[in-house]
Design an enzyme around this catalytic site. Structure first.
Site, PDB file in Angstrom:
ATOM      1  N   SER A  84       0.840  -1.191   0.000  1.00  0.00           N
ATOM      2  CA  SER A  84       0.000   0.000   0.000  1.00  0.00           C
ATOM      3  C   SER A  84       0.880   1.248   0.000  1.00  0.00           C
ATOM      4  O   SER A  84       1.661   1.444  -0.927  1.00  0.00           O
ATOM      5  CB  SER A  84      -0.963  -0.041   1.190  1.00  0.00           C
ATOM      6  OG  SER A  84      -1.964   0.920   1.066  1.00  0.00           O
TER       7      SER A  84
ATOM      8  N   ASP B  35      -9.919  -3.778  -5.142  1.00  0.00           N
ATOM      9  CA  ASP B  35      -9.284  -2.940  -4.124  1.00  0.00           C
ATOM     10  C   ASP B  35      -9.830  -1.511  -4.192  1.00  0.00           C
ATOM     11  O   ASP B  35      -9.650  -0.828  -5.206  1.00  0.00           O
ATOM     12  CB  ASP B  35      -7.766  -2.938  -4.356  1.00  0.00           C
ATOM     13  CG  ASP B  35      -6.994  -2.315  -3.213  1.00  0.00           C
ATOM     14  OD1 ASP B  35      -7.582  -1.560  -2.426  1.00  0.00           O
ATOM     15  OD2 ASP B  35      -5.778  -2.588  -3.112  1.00  0.00           O
TER      16      ASP B  35
ATOM     17  N   HIS C 182      -7.930  -5.033  -1.039  1.00  0.00           N
ATOM     18  CA  HIS C 182      -6.663  -4.498  -0.560  1.00  0.00           C
ATOM     19  C   HIS C 182      -5.873  -5.503   0.283  1.00  0.00           C
ATOM     20  O   HIS C 182      -4.644  -5.519   0.246  1.00  0.00           O
ATOM     21  CB  HIS C 182      -6.940  -3.237   0.260  1.00  0.00           C
ATOM     22  CG  HIS C 182      -5.751  -2.357   0.445  1.00  0.00           C
ATOM     23  ND1 HIS C 182      -5.088  -1.766  -0.610  1.00  0.00           N
ATOM     24  CD2 HIS C 182      -5.090  -1.956   1.572  1.00  0.00           C
ATOM     25  CE1 HIS C 182      -4.090  -1.031  -0.148  1.00  0.00           C
ATOM     26  NE2 HIS C 182      -4.063  -1.138   1.158  1.00  0.00           N
TER      27      HIS C 182
END
Length: 713
Positions: A565, A650, A685
């Site tokens: 991320s 995501d 995610h």
């Protein structure tokens, strides 16, 4: 470059790896053809912002509804599988090795609440936990509240969101996400009959809170950009389409959450951006009333609230960059009515509080380590809980009971498995209720954890936490896995991972670079790793890597870096800056297309993220972001071996960011090192949701690294 040539570039991937550089004798030539999308969708996008012209030859990948885009991602997955096919036995061996350390049939430490004990358990072979309870007292039978395994059956992805039992312990509000898009469906279960009520509410966040009547439930609805922004009130038996809208937050920079105080006296509506917050409260026994503001929002001022008796306890950065703790009467929350609870200490970051009938718990952070301070509310005396290791981390549990002297938290270090501790705040005694078993004969005495410091060009000392198996000869021969994050003020605390033993027992050193952008060293550490100071995160990480090489822990051809991320942004930036320093990069759901994303206010997180990265509509902020955005700074040069992951659903880092980045890297890099993109077509995610599916993802990335380093034994 023409649109046609840009579109066709990924087809060169099968020849982009040489057997010698890959560390394997034979590399198959995968047979796949990337389908050609309609010509209009492959035209490069030209962006002109502040007189800067950028050509985005892979903008077509943003159209998830175009079958050619899905086909492209699937083709990349087939290529990745073909390249990794020789490691399949290794992957299976690593998976079984990590699984063998896990006690598959296990039980959490029960959490007491009123007359009940709530817990979860796992069964051998099952992917998901089973949530249960029983009456306090010996021999009481178990009640299964929610078994996630049959609920997840037939789903490629399943994640539990809300799990909130009503105050009378008769009802369960629970929600689930079956796509990874973080849009949940809310249901209510009657725990006395085991039946689901007819109400079902979709497109909500994971946030819910019961009123004291156990018949009124507050929940949060998402907007089109998946921003939690509407607080609604539901009465049992009512048609959800007629639920009352209690509050709408119009500012796109704010998210909304709803919670219940431990005292059970109030519901709290928390409104927050990355730099400003506001809390509103409602008596939990008066759910029809309007929420009142604790302290009106002011730009740059953050605060959180707890409740005890007739007072609110407020943790705030108002006049205190590292936060301070004050209290005020519930009836008068004005700043003039605030009373300091503890003296403000500029070098100590106050993270938050837990409030009980007779004690106030203050979570602090000093010199990179989290501490726990206990304050006796009757006497005003306070003390710190002592911890047995010099480098450790703790994580507070929910501690749902208000009238108790027991504080529960998890203690861990890089060599000590997670230990559930019950600390008696009155007796000052410590009891380990459970330490996670590591099967297979784990001996912590065979491993050593250290903290080292690297010095950056601006003179800042960067903490590095590391662990290795003894004995260690610092001659540069060890492979090293270096993790990093550095954003949002999130501290990357050292903790135990039984999966890491797979690396440690193969000679790896595993380390964390605590770069600026996190909050390990206080609020200033965060402020100097965001906005115009963001590049400090990257130089800090490079300094940490160089230090580990200089001190003989590893060498550049043995150094692997990993981040996800915002940590994936870190990976992309430092790889552009110093590709010669790393042997391999694992970038998980990386936030790498920073300029394009931050210019698109229709995406779920863009506006709220202006406080973190800057608003590129401002020329100065644009220039800063443009200077480090990994996608915009891919150059014609050599890059390390790279494994990049994405999630099709995501909502935080759109799949096209890693996909575009990989495509541009393929076009421009001059080496023949491996470059793999793996997109989970059924997740978001966080990757796979089941515990064994997740473990297979870990085995995959470990196999990639071990293979390229030639360390697969």
């Amino acid at each position: 470059m023409s649109a046609d040539s840009a579109r066709a570039l990924p087809s060169i991937a099968p020849s982009s790896v040489s057997a010698g550089e890959a560390g394997q004798a034979h590399l198959p030539t995968p047979q796949w053809v990337i389908p050609t999308p309609p010509r209009a969708s492959i035209r490069p996008r030209v962006d002109r912002t502040h007189a800067d012209i950028r050509v985005d030859e892979y903008a077509w990948l943003r159209d998830r509804d175009d079958p050619a885009v899905v086909a492209y991602l699937e083709a990349e997955n087939r290529y990745t599988d073909a390249v990794m096919q020789p490691t399949e036995r290794l992957q299976e061996r690593l998976f079984e090795e990590m699984r063998a350390r896990i006690k598959e049939t296990d039980l959490s430490v029960p959490e007491p609440l009123d007359d009940w004990l709530y817990y979860s358990r796992t069964e051998a072979g099952s992917q998901y936990p089973i949530h249960c309870r029983r009456r306090a007292g010996e021999g009481s039978p178990e009640e299964v509240l929610l078994d996630l395994n049959p609920l997840a059956e037939g789903q490629s992805y399943f994640r539990l969101g809300a799990f909130d039992v009503s105050p009378d312990h008769r009802l369960l509000a629970w929600s689930s996400d079956t796509s990874g898009a973080e849009s949940f469906s809310l249901r209510i279960k009657d725990l006395t009959t085991g039946e689901e009520l007819t109400e079902q509410i979709g497109n909500v966040s994971a946030s819910v809170a019961w009123a004291n009547d156990s018949a009124t439930l507050f929940y949060v609805v998402l907007d089109a950009a998946r921003r939690p922004c509407r607080l609604c009130r539901h009465r049992l038996g009512d048609d959800p389409s007629r639920d009352a809208l209690v509050y709408f937050e119009p500012d796109e920079a704010f998210f909304l959450d709803v919670t219940r105080t431990r005292s059970q006296a109030y519901l709290l509506m928390e409104l927050s951006s990355h730099s400003t917050s506001e809390v509103r409260f409602l008596r939990a026994d008066r759910p029809e009333d309007a929420f009142e503001v604790v302290v009106p929002r002011r730009a740059g001022i953050e605060y959180s609230v707890g409740h005890h008796a007739d007072r609110f306890y407020i943790t705030t950065n108002d006049d205190a960059p590292n936060f301070r703790l004050v209290s005020s009467p519930v009836s008068d929350r004005s700043k003039a009515a605030w009373t300091p609870v503890l003296p403000y200490r500029p070098m100590v970051r106050v993270d938050g509080t837990d409030i009980f009938r007779n004690h106030l718990v203050v979570y602090e952070r000093e010199a990179g380590l989290r501490r726990v301070r206990i304050l006796d509310l009757a006497t005003g005396n306070d003390y710190l809980i002592p911890f047995p290791e010099p480098v450790y981390s703790i994580r507070a549990h929910e501690n749902p009971e208000f009238d108790t002297t027991i504080l529960r938290f998890t203690y861990t270090s890089m060599v000590t498995p997670n230990s559930v501790v019950e600390y008696d705040m009155a007796a000052r005694s410590w009891t380990v209720r459970k330490q996670t078993e590591v099967l297979g004969g784990y001996d912590p005495a065979r491993y050593r954890s250290e903290r080292r410091f690297a010095t950056t060009p601006d003179g800042t000392r960067i903490p590095i936490s590391l662990v290795y198996r003894e004995p260690l000869e610092r001659n540069g021969s060890r492979p090293l896995w270096l993790n990093g994050y550095g954003a949002y003020g999130i501290s990357f605390d050292p903790s135990f991972s039984s999966n890491s033993l797979t690396l440690l027992d193969r000679g790896f050193v595993v380390a964390i670079a605590h770069v600026r952008g996190g909050e390990e060293m206080g609020r200033d550490w965060y402020e100097h790793g965001k906005l115009k100071h963001k590049c400090n995160s990257f130089s800090d990480f490079i300094a940490a890597a160089e230090h580990l090489v200089a001190e003989g822990y590893t060498a550049p051809d043995r150094l692997v870096i990993n981040g996800g991320s915002a940590g994936g942004l870190l990976m992309g930036a430092v790889t552009n800056m110093r590709p010669d320093l790393f042997a391999a990069v694992v970038a998980e759901v990386p936030f790498v297309d920073v300029v394009n994303t931050m210019l698109d206010a229709t995406l779920p997180l863009t506006v709220i993220e202006y406080d973190e990265w800057g608003n590129p509509n401002d020329p100065e902020a644009y220039a800063c972001i443009r200077a480090y955005s990994p996608y915009d700074n891919v150059a014609t040069k050599r890059y390390p071996h790279m494994l990049v992951t994405a999630g099709l659903h995501d909502p935080r880092v759109a799949y096209w960011e890693p996909a575009k980045w990989v495509a541009r890297l393929r076009a421009r890099k001059t080496d023949r090192n491996r470059l793999l993109l793996r997109t989970n077509m059924a997740a978001g995610h966080g990757g796979a949701s089941g515990r064994w599916d997740y473990l297979r993802e870990v085995a995959f990335k470990y196999a990639f690294v071990l293979d390229v380093l030639g360390s697969a034994a």
